[in-house]
Design a protein around this motif. Structure first.
Motif, PDB file in Angstrom:
ATOM      1  N   UNK A  87       8.073  -4.435  -4.369  1.00 26.66           N
ATOM      2  CA  UNK A  87       6.778  -3.772  -4.164  1.00 26.66           C
ATOM      3  C   UNK A  87       6.422  -3.752  -2.679  1.00 26.66           C
ATOM      4  N   UNK A  88       6.665  -4.907  -2.016  1.00 29.57           N
ATOM      5  CA  UNK A  88       6.385  -4.942  -0.573  1.00 29.57           C
ATOM      6  C   UNK A  88       7.226  -3.900   0.149  1.00 29.57           C
ATOM      7  N   UNK A  89       8.497  -3.785  -0.262  1.00 26.23           N
ATOM      8  CA  UNK A  89       9.390  -2.811   0.394  1.00 26.23           C
ATOM      9  C   UNK A  89       8.906  -1.388   0.154  1.00 26.23           C
ATOM     10  N   UNK A  90       8.435  -1.148  -1.092  1.00 25.21           N
ATOM     11  CA  UNK A  90       7.983   0.197  -1.445  1.00 25.21           C
ATOM     12  C   UNK A  90       6.875   0.685  -0.500  1.00 25.21           C
ATOM     13  N   UNK A  91       5.989  -0.231  -0.133  1.00 25.00           N
ATOM     14  CA  UNK A  91       4.885   0.168   0.762  1.00 25.00           C
ATOM     15  C   UNK A  91       5.172  -0.165   2.223  1.00 25.00           C
ATOM     16  N   UNK A  92       6.458  -0.474   2.489  1.00 29.77           N
ATOM     17  CA  UNK A  92       6.895  -0.767   3.863  1.00 29.77           C
ATOM     18  C   UNK A  92       6.057  -1.861   4.506  1.00 29.77           C
ATOM     19  N   UNK A  93       5.801  -2.905   3.730  1.00 24.92           N
ATOM     20  CA  UNK A  93       5.024  -4.007   4.285  1.00 24.92           C
ATOM     21  C   UNK A  93       5.944  -5.210   4.457  1.00 24.92           C
ATOM     22  N   UNK A  94       5.931  -5.814   5.652  1.00 22.82           N
ATOM     23  CA  UNK A  94       6.712  -7.041   5.815  1.00 22.82           C
ATOM     24  C   UNK A  94       6.013  -8.170   5.046  1.00 22.82           C
ATOM     25  N   UNK A  95       6.778  -9.184   4.659  1.00 21.76           N
ATOM     26  CA  UNK A  95       6.172 -10.304   3.935  1.00 21.76           C
ATOM     27  C   UNK A  95       5.159 -11.015   4.836  1.00 21.76           C
ATOM     28  N   UNK A  96       3.941 -11.210   4.379  1.00 22.31           N
ATOM     29  CA  UNK A  96       2.883 -11.747   5.260  1.00 22.31           C
ATOM     30  C   UNK A  96       3.145 -13.191   5.660  1.00 22.31           C
ATOM     31  N   UNK A  97       2.860 -13.476   6.934  1.00 23.99           N
ATOM     32  CA  UNK A  97       3.043 -14.836   7.446  1.00 23.99           C
ATOM     33  C   UNK A  97       1.715 -15.594   7.495  1.00 23.99           C
ATOM     34  N   UNK A 139      -1.933 -11.278   4.937  1.00 25.64           N
ATOM     35  CA  UNK A 139      -1.934 -11.188   3.476  1.00 25.64           C
ATOM     36  C   UNK A 139      -3.102 -10.315   3.006  1.00 25.64           C
ATOM     37  N   UNK A 140      -4.273 -10.531   3.583  1.00 27.55           N
ATOM     38  CA  UNK A 140      -5.457  -9.757   3.202  1.00 27.55           C
ATOM     39  C   UNK A 140      -5.300  -8.287   3.602  1.00 27.55           C
ATOM     40  N   UNK A 141      -4.725  -8.080   4.766  1.00 28.07           N
ATOM     41  CA  UNK A 141      -4.537  -6.699   5.231  1.00 28.07           C
ATOM     42  C   UNK A 141      -3.568  -5.951   4.322  1.00 28.07           C
ATOM     43  N   UNK A 142      -2.477  -6.640   3.955  1.00 27.10           N
ATOM     44  CA  UNK A 142      -1.510  -6.031   3.043  1.00 27.10           C
ATOM     45  C   UNK A 142      -2.152  -5.725   1.694  1.00 27.10           C
ATOM     46  N   UNK A 143      -2.979  -6.646   1.242  1.00 22.52           N
ATOM     47  CA  UNK A 143      -3.651  -6.463  -0.046  1.00 22.52           C
ATOM     48  C   UNK A 143      -4.472  -5.180  -0.007  1.00 22.52           C
ATOM     49  N   UNK A 144      -5.161  -4.988   1.090  1.00 23.54           N
ATOM     50  CA  UNK A 144      -5.985  -3.801   1.270  1.00 23.54           C
ATOM     51  C   UNK A 144      -5.148  -2.529   1.192  1.00 23.54           C
ATOM     52  N   UNK A 145      -3.999  -2.562   1.923  1.00 24.33           N
ATOM     53  CA  UNK A 145      -3.140  -1.371   1.973  1.00 24.33           C
ATOM     54  C   UNK A 145      -2.581  -1.045   0.589  1.00 24.33           C
ATOM     55  N   UNK A 146      -2.125  -2.078  -0.101  1.00 26.95           N
ATOM     56  CA  UNK A 146      -1.547  -1.838  -1.422  1.00 26.95           C
ATOM     57  C   UNK A 146      -2.569  -1.254  -2.376  1.00 26.95           C
ATOM     58  N   UNK A 147      -3.742  -1.849  -2.367  1.00 22.33           N
ATOM     59  CA  UNK A 147      -4.773  -1.418  -3.304  1.00 22.33           C
ATOM     60  C   UNK A 147      -5.227   0.005  -2.983  1.00 22.33           C
ATOM     61  N   UNK A 148      -5.240   0.319  -1.669  1.00 19.09           N
ATOM     62  CA  UNK A 148      -5.624   1.679  -1.271  1.00 19.09           C
ATOM     63  C   UNK A 148      -4.591   2.685  -1.764  1.00 19.09           C
ATOM     64  N   UNK A 149      -3.321   2.273  -1.729  1.00 18.61           N
ATOM     65  CA  UNK A 149      -2.260   3.183  -2.157  1.00 18.61           C
ATOM     66  C   UNK A 149      -2.214   3.330  -3.673  1.00 18.61           C
TER      67      UNK A 149
END
Lengths: 446, 319, 290
Positions: A166-176, A181-191
């Motif tokens: 799923x992370x790869x699908x949205x081109x998001x690196x694994x959060x450190x 983590x919160x920013x990625x969550x936002x992007x995924x949910x927006x998509x």
């Protein structure tokens, strides 16, 4: 007639008064012994039988192995998984506690306040065991002092389970970090409106406490002859605010209970991208979501800024219970149970325990890649996490009450009634009040 | 309540019934020893398992915990006056649980009893066929333990498993039976399901006991079944309705099993949802003295409400 | 079903409309009462996988016998143990309870002695005591004498039923004629013989009622065993199923056993209930008269 009636009355009155007096006697003599000084550690002559209560699946086989090798120290075990602390606390009241009992880290101070333990530090073997355990676990069982009240058994160092695909699908690196983590969550949910980063289980105070632990929150300390209570410290509030924001943004769900059928169903439907979990959870995903083999990875917990600290969620100790007359033998068995590689391997295999002993971390089964997780060496991640756990974290003497209060308040917050930060304040008040009710000296920490 | 309990032990349960008196009581009645032998098998356990625990709870509720010796000292209890009661009365969780259960009772009890009454009246009219089927079906839930009833309903509430939720979903409705606002009423529904038939049967049995002649005259005057039901039947069975109300009030204040089961699947039922759940939670935190005070307060409220209701209704009826 | 003689035409018109309305209302209510039981029956016949996957009100793969097998073999057959425990608690408890209630109620009805009314009012007060409020203090008392976690801890408090005494007194007054007692006494029969051979026979139907009430109270009891018992082998079926239900979140496969177990534990009781229906009605009528 009159005579009879008054005799009946008198007899009954006497009975009633006598029974009340008996009651009074019974209950006030409850805990009369003073704080446990170190008991004596003389070996018994001849054969000894120890009682050991626990909740670990398959522990009977481990005990059978010991009994076979040690004809003179026989262990009888009892599974108390359906009401662990109720059973222990009743036995303490009735004076029928076993020699050894499984007690979670967070219940240690509560039981010690009830005078449940004996200090095994009279036995050299007990104090010498310190070097065999991961440091933070020993500081829990010794309450940061020189006594030895329990041996650590297993731990739940935390890590982040991620759906790499799923992370790869949205081109998001694994959060450190948690910010990423919160920013990625936002992007995924927006998509994808149906996709959330994870879920927040408001009825899981133990899990939330693990998150607080990670942020170096200090909930309890002891100074000035008082417990210093700071459940709502700035570090704790930072964690609460963080999750509140995710909940408000609906990038995490709050309708799932950890380990529930509903939770697996949501993962199965690719609706959740990660899981904030502990070491013992690796088999949950493997066994319940077989079709997602190869899609999961385990990475270190996101950090708060540059602080690499991790947290612990769950795990237990094997405590030396008051009333044991065979301390020497108890130490011997307990030490074998929790440091011997053969015992640890069996416990890991049958009960899924992630060992607290450093020797346990080198077990063959914990050094190999795990097929479900792309043959990654996931246990290296957990071992690293365990090393990064704050050793000075302490639990409170009314932890169960505080946890319940936290859960009730977090559930309200998740339902839109209040905030997680408010839940911490509620818990702080509950902690102070519950300690005051039990005459445990306490004040709000600075 | 305190009154009955402190007085009771004086008269009952003489362990050694006096044997030597031979004098018979009033007109050839049995000896005192014989009477005692009939009464003791009940009153002895009654005293031991009803009155003594009540006394013990009272005694405990006046104790407080004290402690000596530092961080992990030793505890003991001592007399503390009304301290625990003050704590209970200041506890906002206690008042919210009472408020919740009060709301529950004010709505659920009248609804349940109204439905029960209507069903009993309908069963008592000639309008209805297959009465035995209706009667047995409605009474059937009484055979189901509260825990099991709550488990059954929890499957009907669960968003994943429920055919009801499915069905409503097709109609475009998405109710959340376990949500923060609804869960109280979901629990109330379990109670209603369990007890309506039982209450119906009490009222129905009372109706059956009314001699037919009482409303023959009214029938001859052309009074409708409706009028007969509300003007004649209901007033006659009023004592049964009072009885069912009192039992329902007692039951409501004791509510535990149903919400405890729903708590297993809903985070919207807190550990202090009902007064009894609060008492149990406080006790499991080792605060037995305060749990005892909560139990005493619940019992007092029960007594006040049930006696109060009986007094009120008997005054109204001019008895 | 005859309509009144007067106003026949209007009455029958009224009844046609009302009959339909009444029937419709009752049918809706019946759906409400029977739906959960029907759902349980359907669910008990399904394999675990179909619970969430298929419509809850329609039968799918018939798997009842497998489910029963799983239920009775799970954890070394603990469910059967629970069921037996429930039977022991409820049947023995209600049996002993009925006997002592009957004796006490009979004495309160038929023997004249000082303090009789007072004792009766104490019993009536007992009816109003919320029994769950007794459970915690009883637990503390029992734990100080080592009775906690034994059969006795649940059995002993269960035999006491003030409501049973109340019913027994009413029934004894109504069913046992004074003259019969007098003649038995004149024949030289002792009070116990009179009670056991004469009075108890006359009271028999009402004793069944008392037994049933107490049986249900014990069968339903949950709070007391929950407080008193930790040993699984002592659980009644209510507590056992509650425990399993609590674990279904983590062990979803238990769900089917919870459902099948619920069905198995209510079916026998429902059958007994239906067979003994008339005893309920006599009992309930008598109970509500006073």
């Amino acid at each position: 007639m009159r005579n009879t009636a008054s005799r009946v009355r008198l007899a009954a009155a006497v009975t009633a008064v006598a029974s009340i007096a008996v009651l009074a006697g019974c209950s006030s003599s409850g805990h009369s012994d003073g704080t446990s000084a170190a008991a004596s550690c003389a070996p018994a002559k001849g054969k000894v039988t120890l009682q050991y209560w626990n909740t670990v699946p398959g522990m009977d086989k481990v005990v059978a192995l010991w009994n076979q090798q040690n004809p003179n120290i026989q262990v009888q075990m009892k599974n108390i998984s359906n009401d662990q602390y109720g059973t222990i606390s009743n036995a303490l009241k009735a004076g029928t506690a076993p020699d050894l009992a499984q007690v979670g880290y967070d219940e240690l101070p509560n039981l010690r306040t009830q005078n449940a333990f004996v200090d095994a530090s009279a036995c050299d073997a007990a104090t010498a065991a310190k070097s065999k355990f991961v440091p933070w676990t020993w500081s829990q069982t010794s309450f940061g002092g020189t006594g030895v009240f329990a041996f650590p058994q297993d731990t739940g160092p935390m890590a982040l389970y991620v759906r790499s695909d799923i992370f790869a699908k949205y081109h998001l690196p694994v959060p450190k970090t948690w910010d990423e983590y919160a920013a990625d969550a936002q992007k995924m949910h927006a998509a994808d409106k149906n996709l959330t980063m994870t879920f927040f289980d408001p009825n899981n105070a133990e899990w939330f406490n693990g998150l607080l632990w990670q942020n170096s929150a200090k909930m309890y300390a002891y100074s000035n002859d008082k417990w210093q209570v700071s459940v709502d410290s700035a570090q704790s509030k930072q964690v609460a605010d963080y999750w509140q924001k995710l909940i408000d943004a609906k990038t995490v769900r709050t309708d799932l209970a950890n380990g529930s059928t509903q939770m697996y169903a949501a993962y199965q439907k690719d609706q959740i991208a990660s899981y904030v979990g502990a070491a013992w959870g690796y088999s949950m995903f493997r066994d319940n979501l077989p079709s997602q083999a190869g899609k999961w990875s385990i990475v270190p917990m996101p950090t708060w800024g540059t602080n690499a600290a991790s947290g612990d969620w769950g795990g237990s100790t094997v405590a030396f219970m008051k009333g044991s007359t065979h301390l020497y033998e108890s130490v011997k068995f307990n030490s074998w149970l929790n440091t011997d590689p053969q015992a640890l391997a069996l416990e890991n295999k049958l009960g899924g325990l992630y060992p607290a002993a450093t020797a346990g971390l080198q077990l063959p089964s914990l050094s190999q890649g795990v097929p479900y997780y792309n043959n990654e060496k996931i246990f290296d991640v957990f071992a690293e996490s365990s090393r990064n756990i704050d050793t000075s974290f302490a639990w409170g003497p009314t932890q169960k009450t505080v946890n319940l209060s936290l859960q009730d308040a977090m559930a309200k917050a998740a339902a839109g009634n209040g905030t997680l930060t408010g839940a911490l304040s509620t818990s702080q008040a509950t902690a102070l009040k519950s300690m005051k009710d039990l005459a445990i000296p306490a004040e709000a920490g600075k | 309540m305190t009154d009955t309990e402190t007085r009771a032990p004086r008269v009952v349960a003489a362990p050694e019934p006096p044997r030597r008196r031979r004098r018979r009581l009033g007109g050839g009645g049995p000896r005192a020893g014989t009477i005692a032998a009939f009464l003791t098998p009940f009153f002895l356990p009654f005293v031991l398992f009803y009155l003594v625990p009540v006394g013990y709870a009272l005694w405990q509720s006046f104790r407080v915990v004290r402690r000596t010796g530092g961080q992990y000292g030793t505890s003991y209890t001592t007399f503390g006056g009304f301290h625990q009661y003050a704590q209970v009365l200041q506890n906002s969780e206690f008042w919210s649980s009472i408020g919740r259960i009060g709301l529950f009772g004010v709505v659920q009890v009248p609804v349940m009893l109204f439905v029960a009454l209507v069903m009993a009246l309908l069963l008592d009219t000639p309008l209805l066929k297959i009465k035995a089927f209706f009667r047995i079906s409605a009474f059937l839930p009484y055979a189901v333990p509260g825990v099991i009833a709550a488990i059954m309903w929890s499957y009907l509430y669960s968003p994943q498993l429920s055919p009801v939720v499915d069905l409503l979903g097709h109609l475009g409705l998405h109710p959340d039976f376990l949500g923060p606002g609804a869960v109280l009423w979901s629990a109330a529904n379990v109670s209603t399901w369990l007890w309506t038939g039982y209450n119906m049967l009490i009222m129905y049995s009372a109706l059956q006991a009314i001699p037919q002649e009482l409303y023959e005259a009214a029938k001859l005057d052309g009074a409708s079944n409706w009028a007969i039901a509300w003007r004649i039947k209901v007033p006659i069975i009023a004592p049964s309705i009072v009885l069912t109300t009192v039992f329902s009030i007692i039951g409501t204040l004791q509510l535990y099993a149903e919400p405890a089961v729903l708590r297993q699947i809903s985070s919207n039922i807190s550990s202090t949802f009902t007064p009894n759940m609060l008492a149990y939670t406080v006790a499991s935190g080792n605060n037995y003295q305060q749990a005892a005070a909560i139990s005493v307060v619940i019992a007092l409220i029960t007594f006040v409400l049930s006696f109060g209701f009986m007094r009120l209704t008997s005054k109204r009826a001019g008895l | 079903m005859s309509t009144p003689t007067a106003g026949r035409r209007s009455a029958s018109r009224e009844s046609l409309a009302s009959r339909t309305a009444v029937m419709a209302l009752m049918l809706v209510l019946m759906i409400y009462f029977l739906l959960p039981v029907y759902f349980l029956i359907v669910a008990a016949t399904k394999p675990q996988g179909d619970l969430a996957a298929t419509n809850g009100l329609a039968f799918s793969h018939f798997n009842l016998f497998d489910n029963l097998h799983t239920l009775f073999t799970r954890s070394d057959g603990i469910f059967l143990k629970w069921a037996l425990n429930s039977v022991i608690y409820a049947v023995l408890g209600a049996g002993v309870g009925t006997l002592i209630s009957a004796m006490c109620g009979y004495a309160l009805a038929k023997f004249a002695f000082r303090g009789r009314e007072f004792l009766f009012s104490v019993v009536l007060g007992g009816v109003l005591v919320p029994t769950t409020a007794l459970a915690l203090p009883l637990f503390l008392l029992f734990s100080s004498i080592g009775l906690v976690n034994t059969y006795w801890a649940v059995f002993l408090p269960s035999i006491v039923s003030p409501f049973g005494v109340y019913l027994a007194r009413i029934f004894a007054s109504a069913a046992v004629p004074e003259e019969l007692l007098e003649s038995a006494r004149l024949d030289g029969a002792g009070e116990f013989r009179t009670f056991f051979s004469v009075a108890s026979r006359l009271m028999a139907p009402s004793l069944v009622t008392i037994f049933l009430f107490q049986f249900v109270a014990i069968w339903n009891n949950f709070f007391l065993p929950m407080v008193m018992l930790q040993k699984e082998s002592l659980f009644p079926v209510t507590l056992g199923l509650f425990e399993w239900n609590g674990q279904t979140a983590r062990a979803p496969l238990l769900q089917e056993s919870v459902i099948t177990g619920s069905l198995v534990s209510i079916v026998p009781v429902i059958i007994v209930f239906v067979l003994l229906q008339r005893f309920w009605r006599t009992g309930l009528a008598a109970g509500s008269l006073k």
